[in-house]
Scaffold this active site. Structure first.
Site, PDB file in Angstrom:
ATOM      1  N   GLY A  26       0.849  -1.203   0.000  1.00 49.18           N
ATOM      2  CA  GLY A  26       0.000   0.000   0.000  1.00 49.18           C
ATOM      3  C   GLY A  26       0.880   1.247   0.000  1.00 49.18           C
ATOM      4  O   GLY A  26       1.869   1.312   0.716  1.00 49.18           O
ATOM      5  N   ARG A  87       0.717  -5.021  -5.042  1.00 50.37           N
ATOM      6  CA  ARG A  87       0.855  -6.195  -4.166  1.00 50.37           C
ATOM      7  C   ARG A  87       0.977  -7.372  -5.123  1.00 50.37           C
ATOM      8  O   ARG A  87       0.000  -7.733  -5.778  1.00 50.37           O
ATOM      9  CB  ARG A  87      -0.376  -6.345  -3.281  1.00 50.37           C
ATOM     10  N   ASP A 118       4.744  -4.301   5.994  1.00 50.30           N
ATOM     11  CA  ASP A 118       4.806  -5.681   6.430  1.00 50.30           C
ATOM     12  C   ASP A 118       4.989  -6.700   5.279  1.00 50.30           C
ATOM     13  O   ASP A 118       5.889  -7.539   5.298  1.00 50.30           O
ATOM     14  CB  ASP A 118       3.478  -5.895   7.185  1.00 50.30           C
ATOM     15  N   THR A 141       4.592   2.697   5.384  1.00 50.62           N
ATOM     16  CA  THR A 141       3.228   2.209   5.565  1.00 50.62           C
ATOM     17  C   THR A 141       2.471   3.133   6.517  1.00 50.62           C
ATOM     18  O   THR A 141       3.048   3.608   7.495  1.00 50.62           O
ATOM     19  CB  THR A 141       3.197   0.771   6.129  1.00 50.62           C
ATOM     20  N   ILE A 142       1.184   3.351   6.229  1.00 51.29           N
ATOM     21  CA  ILE A 142       0.400   4.186   7.147  1.00 51.29           C
ATOM     22  C   ILE A 142       0.072   3.433   8.435  1.00 51.29           C
ATOM     23  O   ILE A 142      -0.305   4.029   9.422  1.00 51.29           O
ATOM     24  CB  ILE A 142      -0.908   4.695   6.492  1.00 51.29           C
ATOM     25  N   ASP A 143       0.204   2.101   8.397  1.00 52.89           N
ATOM     26  CA  ASP A 143      -0.272   1.281   9.524  1.00 52.89           C
ATOM     27  C   ASP A 143       0.634   1.309  10.753  1.00 52.89           C
ATOM     28  O   ASP A 143       0.201   0.947  11.843  1.00 52.89           O
ATOM     29  CB  ASP A 143      -0.429  -0.179   9.086  1.00 52.89           C
ATOM     30  N   ASP A 145       2.848  -0.789  11.547  1.00 50.23           N
ATOM     31  CA  ASP A 145       2.836  -2.128  12.145  1.00 50.23           C
ATOM     32  C   ASP A 145       4.163  -2.869  11.945  1.00 50.23           C
ATOM     33  O   ASP A 145       4.181  -4.046  11.619  1.00 50.23           O
ATOM     34  CB  ASP A 145       1.663  -2.944  11.580  1.00 50.23           C
ATOM     35  N   ARG A 178     -26.280  12.886  17.095  1.00 49.35           N
ATOM     36  CA  ARG A 178     -26.141  11.536  16.534  1.00 49.35           C
ATOM     37  C   ARG A 178     -24.955  10.795  17.129  1.00 49.35           C
ATOM     38  O   ARG A 178     -23.987  11.412  17.578  1.00 49.35           O
ATOM     39  CB  ARG A 178     -25.915  11.643  15.029  1.00 49.35           C
ATOM     40  N   ARG A 187      -5.724  -3.093   9.082  1.00 50.36           N
ATOM     41  CA  ARG A 187      -6.237  -4.463   8.991  1.00 50.36           C
ATOM     42  C   ARG A 187      -5.814  -5.279  10.199  1.00 50.36           C
ATOM     43  O   ARG A 187      -6.593  -6.018  10.765  1.00 50.36           O
ATOM     44  CB  ARG A 187      -5.699  -5.096   7.703  1.00 50.36           C
ATOM     45  N   GLY A 201     -10.793  12.947  20.897  1.00 50.22           N
ATOM     46  CA  GLY A 201     -11.630  12.779  22.090  1.00 50.22           C
ATOM     47  C   GLY A 201     -12.768  11.793  21.867  1.00 50.22           C
ATOM     48  O   GLY A 201     -13.895  12.000  22.351  1.00 50.22           O
TER      49      GLY A 201
HETATM   50  O1  F6P Z   1      -1.297  -0.113   3.424  1.00 49.56           O
HETATM   51  C1  F6P Z   1      -1.972  -0.475   4.522  1.00 49.56           C
HETATM   52  C2  F6P Z   1      -3.449  -0.458   4.267  1.00 49.56           C
HETATM   53  O2  F6P Z   1      -3.901   0.838   3.980  1.00 49.56           O
HETATM   54  C3  F6P Z   1      -4.255  -1.073   5.393  1.00 49.56           C
HETATM   55  O3  F6P Z   1      -4.490  -0.192   6.447  1.00 49.56           O
HETATM   56  C4  F6P Z   1      -5.488  -1.525   4.672  1.00 49.56           C
HETATM   57  O4  F6P Z   1      -6.081  -2.596   5.347  1.00 49.56           O
HETATM   58  C5  F6P Z   1      -4.957  -1.966   3.340  1.00 49.56           C
HETATM   59  O5  F6P Z   1      -3.755  -1.268   3.139  1.00 49.56           O
HETATM   60  C6  F6P Z   1      -5.878  -1.748   2.178  1.00 49.56           C
HETATM   61  O6  F6P Z   1      -5.273  -2.251   1.048  1.00 49.56           O
HETATM   62  P1  F6P Z   1      -5.787  -2.038  -0.434  1.00 49.56           P
HETATM   63  O7  F6P Z   1      -5.549  -0.621  -0.815  1.00 49.56           O
HETATM   64  O8  F6P Z   1      -4.970  -2.986  -1.247  1.00 49.56           O
HETATM   65  O9  F6P Z   1      -7.242  -2.358  -0.426  1.00 49.56           O
END
Ligand code: F6P
Length: 338
Positions: A26, A87, A118, A141-143, A145, A178, A187, A201
């Site tokens: 990603g 990917r 990852d 990666t934005i995650d 992880d 709401r 993920r 918050g």
């Molecule tokens: O790159 C990480 C991520 O943005 C995850 O947070 C997310 O689950 C996944 O990629 C989504 O992947 P794609 O863009 O292939 O649907």
């Protein structure tokens, strides 16, 4: 073969003269700043640098081109990646990895800089079990992880994007009394949810690292209703064990049919946009460090930042088995949302 570079009065021993750089998995804001840093550091050291398009997929297909300094002009502020990304399913196969290696040899690539998350490092571990080619990774990666770094390139920007969006949602939530469930990316990791939830918050934050007790979530809503709290925002990571925002929403509406509940899935807007200053600086530092590491023979490692200092971690050790969240942080969320 060893090359000597007498550039700028220094005797630098170079063990390679052609380095390939790619982005994979990603995309994340700041990948372009990392590419720029790698390219400019290579050129400064009189090393030819080759862009590999679409990550491992482009490696397999030999989609490789020589980069010049102007190729990376005016990209530091841009999201996405000029090298594109993918990917690659083919790279998961033996034949795919063999073809990737054959293409690298065909283009005389002697070293690699891999920018990704990852999946990129899992791929790297498999590849280098079979083939020998010096490589250094960057956490893109934005995650967030990955082990071996306090921050990953793109995380800061993604959290800021989520924060801006949730702040806007709070305005409309308050106007209509709401309850909103906002789903953010992640993920397998809840860092975006956790940090954006704290910063906005949020009344509740649901993440994959902690088993979601839906009865507790419901009783907090009940308590807030009785206290006439008019906004209730739940931030849920897409990979939360209870399911995504829709599952949480149906649990809430079946228990509280009178509540006006809305779901907002932020999705891929979190991956785009101009990188924050921190992501640009991080990417620049790590790209520069990665090339220097390759030249000094410190390879098959990921460059990261721990306590503000650059450090290097072997590929196999950056892949997190289970991501963990500080228990104090979870306790703090409870207290602050009371
Ligand atoms: O790159 C990480 C991520 O943005 C995850 O947070 C997310 O689950 C996944 O990629 C989504 O992947 P794609 O863009 O292939 O649907």
């Amino acid at each position: 073969m060893v090359f000597y570079n007498f550039n700028r009065g220094n005797l630098i021993e170079l063990i390679m003269k052609k380095i390939g750089v790619m982005t994979s998995g990603g995309d994340s804001p700041g990948m372009n700043a990392a590419i720029r840093s790698v390219v400019r550091t290579c050129l400064y050291n009189n090393i030819n640098v080759y862009g590999i398009k679409r990550g491992y997929q482009g490696m397999i297909e030999g989609d490789i081109y020589k980069m010049q300094t102007t190729d990376v002009s005016n990209i530091i502020q841009r999201g996405g990646t000029i090298l594109k990304t993918a990917r690659s399913k083919a790279f998961m196969t033996e034949e795919g990895r063999q073809e990737a290696y054959r293409q690298l040899m065909k283009h005389d690539i002697e070293g690699l800089v891999l920018i990704g998350g990852d999946g990129t490092f899992r791929g790297a571990v498999k590849f280098f079990e079979q083939f020998t080619i010096p490589a250094v990774g960057l956490p893109g990666t934005i995650d967030k992880d990955l082990s071996g770094t306090d921050f990953t390139i793109g995380f800061d920007t993604a959290v800021n994007t989520a924060v801006e969006a949730i702040d806007k949602i709070r305005d409309t939530a308050e106007a209509h009394d709401r309850l909103f469930i906002v789903e953010v990316m992640g993920r397998d990791a809840g860092y975006i949810a956790l940090n954006s939830g704290i910063a906005c918050g949020a009344e509740d934050i649901l993440i994959p690292e902690q088993i979601t007790n839906i009865d507790e979530v419901l009783s907090r809503i009940d308590r807030d209703e009785r206290r006439k709290k008019n906004v209730h925002i739940i931030v849920v990571a897409e990979g939360d064990d209870f399911g995504g925002s829709k599952e949480v929403s149906s649990a809430i509406t079946s228990r509280f049919p009178e509540l006006d509940v809305r779901v907002c899935i932020l999705g891929h807007i979190q991956r785009g946009g101009a990188p924050s200053f921190s992501d640009r600086v991080l990417a620049s530092r790590l790209g520069h460090a990665a090339v220097n590491a390759l030249l000094s023979g410190n390879t098959q490692v990921m460059a990261g930042v721990v306590n503000g200092k650059i450090c290097f971690t072997p590929f196999a050790n950056v892949i997190k088995q289970n991501s963990t969240i500080d228990a104090d942080m979870l306790e703090m969320i409870r207290v602050l949302s009371e």
